[in-house]
Design a protein around this motif. Structure first.
Motif, PDB file in Angstrom:
ATOM      1  N   ILE A  47     -62.869   0.457  55.976  1.00  0.00           N
ATOM      2  CA  ILE A  47     -63.257   0.786  56.749  1.00  0.00           C
ATOM      3  C   ILE A  47     -63.849  -1.076  56.888  1.00  0.00           C
ATOM      4  O   ILE A  47     -63.669  -1.214  58.142  1.00  0.00           O
ATOM      5  N   PHE A  48     -64.181  -1.438  55.654  1.00  0.00           N
ATOM      6  CA  PHE A  48     -64.899  -2.851  55.827  1.00  0.00           C
ATOM      7  C   PHE A  48     -63.873  -3.821  55.631  1.00  0.00           C
ATOM      8  O   PHE A  48     -64.311  -4.131  55.177  1.00  0.00           O
ATOM      9  N   GLY A  49     -62.600  -3.358  54.277  1.00  0.00           N
ATOM     10  CA  GLY A  49     -61.837  -4.374  54.523  1.00  0.00           C
ATOM     11  C   GLY A  49     -62.802  -5.227  53.404  1.00  0.00           C
ATOM     12  O   GLY A  49     -63.177  -6.344  53.144  1.00  0.00           O
ATOM     13  N   PHE A  50     -63.413  -4.075  52.626  1.00  0.00           N
ATOM     14  CA  PHE A  50     -64.451  -5.069  51.471  1.00  0.00           C
ATOM     15  C   PHE A  50     -63.893  -4.388  50.020  1.00  0.00           C
ATOM     16  O   PHE A  50     -64.491  -3.263  49.587  1.00  0.00           O
ATOM     17  N   LEU A  92     -72.862   4.651  51.853  1.00  0.00           N
ATOM     18  CA  LEU A  92     -72.025   3.998  52.912  1.00  0.00           C
ATOM     19  C   LEU A  92     -70.896   3.792  52.004  1.00  0.00           C
ATOM     20  O   LEU A  92     -69.852   3.848  52.616  1.00  0.00           O
ATOM     21  N   ILE A  93     -70.923   3.451  50.621  1.00  0.00           N
ATOM     22  CA  ILE A  93     -70.124   2.394  50.198  1.00  0.00           C
ATOM     23  C   ILE A  93     -69.654   2.739  48.708  1.00  0.00           C
ATOM     24  O   ILE A  93     -68.793   2.011  47.751  1.00  0.00           O
ATOM     25  N   SER A 113     -59.884   3.644  67.680  1.00  0.00           N
ATOM     26  CA  SER A 113     -59.559   2.537  66.999  1.00  0.00           C
ATOM     27  C   SER A 113     -60.412   1.868  65.410  1.00  0.00           C
ATOM     28  O   SER A 113     -61.235   2.744  65.491  1.00  0.00           O
ATOM     29  N   ALA A 114     -59.647   1.409  64.864  1.00  0.00           N
ATOM     30  CA  ALA A 114     -60.608   1.069  63.532  1.00  0.00           C
ATOM     31  C   ALA A 114     -62.160   0.749  63.970  1.00  0.00           C
ATOM     32  O   ALA A 114     -63.173   1.469  62.634  1.00  0.00           O
ATOM     33  N   ASP A 115     -62.203  -0.129  64.978  1.00  0.00           N
ATOM     34  CA  ASP A 115     -63.753  -0.581  64.936  1.00  0.00           C
ATOM     35  C   ASP A 115     -64.717   0.825  65.855  1.00  0.00           C
ATOM     36  O   ASP A 115     -65.528   0.854  65.154  1.00  0.00           O
ATOM     37  N   GLU A 116     -63.932   2.044  66.483  1.00  0.00           N
ATOM     38  CA  GLU A 116     -64.691   3.086  66.888  1.00  0.00           C
ATOM     39  C   GLU A 116     -65.139   3.469  65.808  1.00  0.00           C
ATOM     40  O   GLU A 116     -66.280   4.023  64.747  1.00  0.00           O
ATOM     41  N   ALA A 117     -64.337   3.883  64.531  1.00  0.00           N
ATOM     42  CA  ALA A 117     -64.501   4.625  63.463  1.00  0.00           C
ATOM     43  C   ALA A 117     -65.576   4.025  62.897  1.00  0.00           C
ATOM     44  O   ALA A 117     -66.018   4.856  62.053  1.00  0.00           O
ATOM     45  N   ARG A 118     -65.460   3.135  62.089  1.00  0.00           N
ATOM     46  CA  ARG A 118     -66.435   2.043  61.255  1.00  0.00           C
ATOM     47  C   ARG A 118     -68.100   2.561  61.609  1.00  0.00           C
ATOM     48  O   ARG A 118     -68.812   2.600  61.627  1.00  0.00           O
ATOM     49  N   ARG A 119     -67.394   2.475  63.653  1.00  0.00           N
ATOM     50  CA  ARG A 119     -69.010   2.462  63.688  1.00  0.00           C
ATOM     51  C   ARG A 119     -69.479   4.055  63.807  1.00  0.00           C
ATOM     52  O   ARG A 119     -70.790   4.280  63.850  1.00  0.00           O
ATOM     53  N   ILE A 120     -68.582   4.878  63.885  1.00  0.00           N
ATOM     54  CA  ILE A 120     -69.822   6.173  63.661  1.00  0.00           C
ATOM     55  C   ILE A 120     -69.457   6.241  62.578  1.00  0.00           C
ATOM     56  O   ILE A 120     -70.290   7.147  62.376  1.00  0.00           O
ATOM     57  N   ALA A 121     -68.593   5.691  61.386  1.00  0.00           N
ATOM     58  CA  ALA A 121     -69.000   6.158  60.138  1.00  0.00           C
ATOM     59  C   ALA A 121     -70.728   5.227  59.147  1.00  0.00           C
ATOM     60  O   ALA A 121     -71.566   5.816  59.274  1.00  0.00           O
ATOM     61  N   LEU A 158     -77.126  -3.484  49.849  1.00  0.00           N
ATOM     62  CA  LEU A 158     -77.343  -2.267  49.598  1.00  0.00           C
ATOM     63  C   LEU A 158     -77.045  -1.516  48.146  1.00  0.00           C
ATOM     64  O   LEU A 158     -76.258  -2.402  47.189  1.00  0.00           O
ATOM     65  N   SER A 159     -77.891  -0.721  47.651  1.00  0.00           N
ATOM     66  CA  SER A 159     -77.075  -0.021  46.942  1.00  0.00           C
ATOM     67  C   SER A 159     -75.826   0.599  46.054  1.00  0.00           C
ATOM     68  O   SER A 159     -74.901   0.806  47.437  1.00  0.00           O
ATOM     69  N   PRO A 160     -75.001  -0.221  45.035  1.00  0.00           N
ATOM     70  CA  PRO A 160     -74.086   0.155  45.160  1.00  0.00           C
ATOM     71  C   PRO A 160     -73.338   1.110  44.921  1.00  0.00           C
ATOM     72  O   PRO A 160     -72.453   2.335  45.556  1.00  0.00           O
TER      73      PRO A 160
END
Length: 390
Positions: A291-294, A281-282, A11-19, A275-277
């Motif tokens: 992943i984050f809709g951000f 992670l980002i 799921s999208a949520d599982e992938a986000r948590r794995i990341a 978080l640094s830009p």
């Protein structure tokens, strides 16, 4: 390349948590391994000249470990040759164990037919000779970095030592006042690692596997971007990299995962932090949106009137989500939030917590907020900060 069928669906949520777990933001960090453990875990920590709260390579371990001393950070990177600086995702600090993996890039530089800067005859040999007898040295020590005041107008000495760095004959062994300090690789790199014995395919295979581990799960483009490989380079080795194909809800593209990341569900405490830009992670915008809709964009190089979120807007991570942005500055012992962007009222406590922890880390005793994008959230944020500072 034909992608094999996925071994599992996430799921999208599982992938986000794995990341998040792969990047060190979910679960208990290994504090005994400290900053060096963070570096080995991530495989690459990006460098950048901008320093607001601190430089980006200092912000990376802070975001995962909390208020680690800045001297501790620098010593962990540079003391006793635990790391080297090279071209990876960008200019990055890399674990010294990865030196052999970049043989493919060193060979490519050595075989490069044209360069943007001319190299005067004999300058390369002179720089190497000087480092052998006098090193470690900065470009200034070697005779000066620039011909004129223009940033791009390098001296022959600077051109030569940077060329030697790309070739792997010279290593950056530390940053001193943000200047690279160069030494001969034969002196700085442990003997068992100082070789170019791995062929290009093996270098790429190992880097793809390591990128997959550091990401947890990623598309071909995500994995390629981690060390700035070409898509076709990834395609050539990914089947033998140890990563496994997966399907992720809503991603729309094939993905690959670290099999160890699939073995156990990601659980544990979420980190709340600025978080640094340039945080891995980002650092890749398309992945961050997926992943984050951000949507995030570094606006330091955007003309001031066109900035939306601020010069060095730092995303706020809380509960495994990106819940806002803070554009920070410092005035004496006050951390100034020049602009705060909040993703609704629920983000207020997390943003306040992130601001207060960052203030403590950089030895500030007060926090001042100048602007909040949603005026109705200004008072709740001020109240939250005042309660914690009281």
């Amino acid at each position: 390349m034909t992608t094999p069928p996925p071994v599992t669906e996430l799921s999208a949520d599982e992938a986000r948590r794995i990341a998040l777990r792969a990047q060190g933001f979910l679960g208990t960090p290994d504090r005994r391994a400290g900053v060096r453990g963070v570096l080995r875990h991530l495989g690459a920590v990006q460098l950048d000249t901008i320093s607001v709260l601190a430089r980006s390579h200092e912000l990376i371990p802070y975001a995962r470990l909390g208020a680690v001393g800045r001297k501790t950070v620098e010593d962990a990177y540079w003391k006793d040759t635990h790391a080297f600086e090279y071209w990876s995702h960008a200019a990055c600090i890399l674990p010294i164990e990865e030196w052999p993996h970049f043989a493919f890039r060193r060979r490519a530089y050595r075989n490069r037919p044209q360069w943007n800067h001319d190299l005067p005859d004999g300058t390369y040999e002179q720089v190497v000779k000087q480092l052998r007898t006098e090193g470690p040295l900065t470009a200034t020590d070697l005779g000066g970095a620039k011909k004129t005041s223009e940033w791009w107008d390098w001296s022959g000495t600077k051109v030569a030592v940077e060329r030697a760095l790309m070739y792997g004959e010279v290593v950056c062994v530390e940053r001193r006042g943000w200047k690279r300090v160069y030494d001969l690789a034969e002196r700085a790199v442990p003997a068992d690692l100082l070789h170019d014995e791995l062929d290009d395919a093996e270098c790429l295979r190992r880097l793809v596997r390591l990128a997959g581990r550091s990401l947890g799960v990623g598309t071909r483009a995500d994995i390629a971007d981690y060390h700035r490989l070409k898509g076709e380079q990834v395609d050539a080795v990914i089947a033998d990299s140890g990563l496994v194909p997966v399907a992720v809800e809503g991603w729309g593209k094939p993905a690959w995962a670290d099999p160890a990341a699939l073995d156990t569900p990601p659980r544990g405490r979420h980190r709340t932090t600025l978080l640094s830009p340039f945080d891995s992670l980002i650092w890749e915008r398309a992945r961050t949106e997926r992943i984050f809709g951000f949507t995030h964009r570094l606006e330091a190089y955007v003309p001031k009137p066109k900035r939306v979120y601020g010069y060095f807007a730092m995303p706020v991570l809380a509960g495994g989500r990106l819940v806002g942005r803070v554009d920070p500055a410092r005035e004496g012992s006050t951390l100034v939030a020049k602009q705060v962007t909040l993703d609704g009222p629920k983000a207020v406590p997390a943003v306040a917590q992130a601001l207060l922890e960052a203030a403590t880390w950089v030895d500030c005793t007060d926090v001042r907020v100048e602007r909040v994008d949603a005026p109705e959230l200004r008072e709740p944020l001020d109240r939250e900060l005042a309660r914690a500072l009281a």
